[in-house]
Design an enzyme around this catalytic site. Sequence first.
Site, short mmCIF file in Angstrom:
data_model
loop_
_atom_site.label_atom_id
_atom_site.label_comp_id
_atom_site.label_asym_id
_atom_site.label_seq_id
_atom_site.Cartn_x
_atom_site.Cartn_y
_atom_site.Cartn_z
N LYS A 44 0.86 -1.21 0.00
CA LYS A 44 0.00 0.00 0.00
C LYS A 44 0.89 1.25 0.00
O LYS A 44 0.65 2.19 -0.76
CB LYS A 44 -0.87 -0.03 1.24
CG LYS A 44 -1.32 1.31 1.78
CD LYS A 44 -2.20 1.20 2.98
CE LYS A 44 -1.54 1.50 4.28
NZ LYS A 44 -1.29 2.91 4.59
N ASN A 45 1.94 1.25 0.82
CA ASN A 45 2.75 2.47 1.00
C ASN A 45 3.75 2.71 -0.12
O ASN A 45 4.33 3.79 -0.19
CB ASN A 45 3.44 2.46 2.37
CG ASN A 45 2.42 2.67 3.49
OD1 ASN A 45 1.25 2.95 3.23
ND2 ASN A 45 2.86 2.50 4.72
N CYS A 99 -4.79 12.16 12.73
CA CYS A 99 -5.47 10.86 12.79
C CYS A 99 -5.18 10.31 14.19
O CYS A 99 -4.57 10.97 15.02
CB CYS A 99 -4.93 9.93 11.70
SG CYS A 99 -3.24 9.48 12.01
N ARG A 104 0.11 14.68 12.54
CA ARG A 104 0.48 14.48 11.14
C ARG A 104 0.64 15.81 10.38
O ARG A 104 -0.06 16.08 9.40
CB ARG A 104 -0.50 13.56 10.43
CG ARG A 104 -0.91 12.31 11.18
CD ARG A 104 0.20 11.32 11.41
NE ARG A 104 0.72 10.71 10.22
CZ ARG A 104 0.21 9.62 9.64
NH1 ARG A 104 -0.87 9.06 10.14
NH2 ARG A 104 0.76 9.13 8.55
N ASP A 153 5.38 0.96 12.07
CA ASP A 153 4.15 0.29 11.61
C ASP A 153 4.06 -1.16 12.10
O ASP A 153 3.04 -1.81 11.88
CB ASP A 153 4.06 0.31 10.08
CG ASP A 153 3.81 1.70 9.57
OD1 ASP A 153 3.93 1.93 8.36
OD2 ASP A 153 3.53 2.59 10.40
N ARG A 173 -8.14 -0.80 5.46
CA ARG A 173 -7.36 0.24 4.77
C ARG A 173 -6.06 -0.35 4.24
O ARG A 173 -5.53 0.12 3.25
CB ARG A 173 -7.02 1.39 5.72
CG ARG A 173 -8.21 2.15 6.21
CD ARG A 173 -7.81 3.36 6.97
NE ARG A 173 -6.83 4.16 6.21
CZ ARG A 173 -6.36 5.32 6.62
NH1 ARG A 173 -6.73 5.82 7.78
NH2 ARG A 173 -5.50 6.00 5.90
C1 EPZ Z 1 4.41 7.20 6.17
O1 EPZ Z 1 3.63 8.21 6.78
C2 EPZ Z 1 3.54 5.96 6.16
N1 EPZ Z 1 2.34 6.20 5.36
C3 EPZ Z 1 3.14 5.58 7.59
O2 EPZ Z 1 2.39 4.37 7.53
C4 EPZ Z 1 4.42 5.33 8.40
O3 EPZ Z 1 4.07 5.04 9.72
C5 EPZ Z 1 5.30 6.58 8.34
O4 EPZ Z 1 5.59 6.92 6.96
C6 EPZ Z 1 6.62 6.38 9.06
O5 EPZ Z 1 7.32 5.31 8.47
C7 EPZ Z 1 2.43 6.06 4.02
O6 EPZ Z 1 3.48 5.76 3.46
C8 EPZ Z 1 1.18 6.31 3.25
P1 EPZ Z 1 6.48 10.74 8.01
P2 EPZ Z 1 4.13 9.78 6.71
O7 EPZ Z 1 6.28 11.95 7.18
O8 EPZ Z 1 4.78 10.03 5.39
C9 EPZ Z 1 6.53 14.11 11.34
C10 EPZ Z 1 0.58 2.96 7.87
O9 EPZ Z 1 0.23 2.38 8.90
N2 EPZ Z 1 6.34 15.04 10.23
O10 EPZ Z 1 7.73 9.91 7.81
O11 EPZ Z 1 3.01 10.63 7.13
C11 EPZ Z 1 5.29 13.22 11.55
O12 EPZ Z 1 4.34 13.88 12.35
C12 EPZ Z 1 1.01 4.41 7.94
O13 EPZ Z 1 0.65 2.42 6.73
C13 EPZ Z 1 6.42 16.42 10.50
O14 EPZ Z 1 6.64 16.83 11.63
O15 EPZ Z 1 5.24 9.76 7.86
C14 EPZ Z 1 5.87 12.00 12.22
O16 EPZ Z 1 6.02 12.26 13.60
C15 EPZ Z 1 0.80 4.99 9.32
N3 EPZ Z 1 6.25 17.28 9.47
C16 EPZ Z 1 7.26 11.87 11.60
O17 EPZ Z 1 7.57 13.17 11.02
C17 EPZ Z 1 6.01 16.86 8.18
O18 EPZ Z 1 5.88 17.71 7.27
C18 EPZ Z 1 7.33 10.84 10.48
O19 EPZ Z 1 6.33 11.15 9.55
C19 EPZ Z 1 5.92 15.47 7.93
C20 EPZ Z 1 6.10 14.58 8.98
#
Ligand code: EPZ
Length: 416
Positions: A22-23, A116, A121, A305, A397
Site C-alpha cells: 500500500k505504501n 489521525c 500528522r 508500523d 485500509r
Molecule cells: C508514512 O507516513 C507511512 N504512510 C506511515 O504508515 C508510516 O508510519 C510513516 O511513513 C513512518 O514510516 C504512508 O506511506 C502512506 P512521516 P508519513 O512523514 O509520510 C513528522 C501505515 O500504517 N512530520 O515519515 O506521514 C510526523 O508527524 C502508515 O501504513 C512532520 O513533523 O510519515 C511523524 O512524527 C501509518 N512534518 C514523523 O515526522 C512533516 O511535514 C514521520 O512522519 C511530515 C512529517
Amino acid sequence: MQKLEIFGSKKLKGQIKISGSKNAALPILAATLLTNKKIIIKNLPNVSDIKTMITLLQSLGSRITTNKSQTIVDNSKQKKKFASYNLVKTMRAGILVLGPLLAKFGFAKVSLPGGCAIGTRPIDIHLKSLSKLGVKYKIDQGYVIAEAPKGLKGNKIRFAKISVGATENLIIAASFAKGTTILSNCAIEPEIKDLVNFLNKMGCKIEWISTRKIKIIGVSKLKEISYTIMFDRIEAGTYLIAAAITQGNLILQNIIPKVIKTEIEILKKIGSKILVKKNWLQIKGNKKIRNIKIKTAPYPGFPTDLQAQIMVLLCKSNKKSIIQENIFENRFMHVAELNRMGAKISIDGNKAIIKGNTNFQSAELMATDLRASVSLILAALTTQGKSVINRIYHLDRGYENIEKKLKKVGAKIKRV
Ligand code: EPZ
C-alpha cells in the site's frame, strides 16, 4: 458496521502470499499525474486506501480502469488541480498529489490532511521544502493553495527531519523542475526506492548519491510504461509475528527477505527459527518468547508500523520488555484494548513497559487505527475463547483479504 469474530488457540500452519505494498502504491499512483502517457500498474493491493487514492485521482480527471491483475491509468485528459477535503481527510497520503500537480500545472489546491489516531500528522516539512523549489503557498480554510507561476526550479534542500511523505512529494515535484535538485536527509524506506525505480523507468533522472542523499535532474518527457509494485513489508512483518505468537509454522511467499532484515533479526532474537530464501522464507514460532528492548526508527530501523504487533508478541515473553516509539506522538492507542484482554502494559512518555507472562482473554474489542487493529487479531488468536473486533474498516485500509489468508493457515476467523 462489519466485525471480525476470532476463535483463538490455533497454531498457524501453511503458506501465505504477501500482497503488493500500500505504501509503495500510494506515491506511485500520485506520481502518474506527471505524465499524459498510459501507465500500467501491477500488484496493487485490493485495500481501501488504494481505492481512495484512485477515487482522488479520478476526481482530478484521471481515467483509471482495473481488471483482475492490473490497473491502467490514463491522465491524458487530466486537468483538475483541486483535491477535496472529503477524500484527503480519510487518507492522509492524499497530500502526495500536491507535488505532482505543482510539477505539471504550477498550481494545486489540496486539503490539509488533518490528524489521525496516531498523531497530528503535520505537513510543514513538505511545504517548507516545496517553497525551496519556488512554490508560493498559503493555508486558507483548511486547504493548501500552492503555486509556482514560473514553474519549479531545482535547488539544494536538506529535510529538517526524516519524513517519508515529504521525501516522496519532493522527489516527484523535483523530477519536473528546471535544473538539478539535491535532497539531503531523505527517508530511505523501501517504498521510496520503489517510487524512484518507477519514476526512472518512466524516464526521470534520479540517482542516490549517498545513503540519504538523492540527485534529481528535471525532465519534461516521460514514457508509457508498466510497473509492478513491491511486496508489502509491513504485511509480511505482521504474519511473521502471527507465526511467532501462535508457535506456528508459516511460509511467506512473494517477498524479498533482505528488505525485512531488521524484523527477521528481532524475531530470531525473540526465539523464532527463520529459514530465509531468495523470495520466500519459513518461520517456526518458539514456545519460549524472549523479552527485548525495541526502539522504532526510520528505515532501516525497526518500523513504527510494526510496533503494535511486536508489543502483542512481547506480552507473551516471560520477562519485562520495553518499546520506545520515536516516530509518532500518540501511537499507543492499542495498549488500552490489550490491557482489557489481560495484558499488563504501562506507558511512560514514549515508552511502553510490557510486563509479560500474559494469557490474553477473549473480549469484545474496538479497532482505533490500521496497525492497532491487526494487533488485536494477533492477541485474539492466542486466547481460548471468541473475540469480536469492531470498526474493522481501519483494518481494511491496509490488509488485503486478511481473514481469508489467516483462515487458509488454520485460524478460526470470520467477518460478520
Ligand atoms: C508514512 O507516513 C507511512 N504512510 C506511515 O504508515 C508510516 O508510519 C510513516 O511513513 C513512518 O514510516 C504512508 O506511506 C502512506 P512521516 P508519513 O512523514 O509520510 C513528522 C501505515 O500504517 N512530520 O515519515 O506521514 C510526523 O508527524 C502508515 O501504513 C512532520 O513533523 O510519515 C511523524 O512524527 C501509518 N512534518 C514523523 O515526522 C512533516 O511535514 C514521520 O512522519 C511530515 C512529517
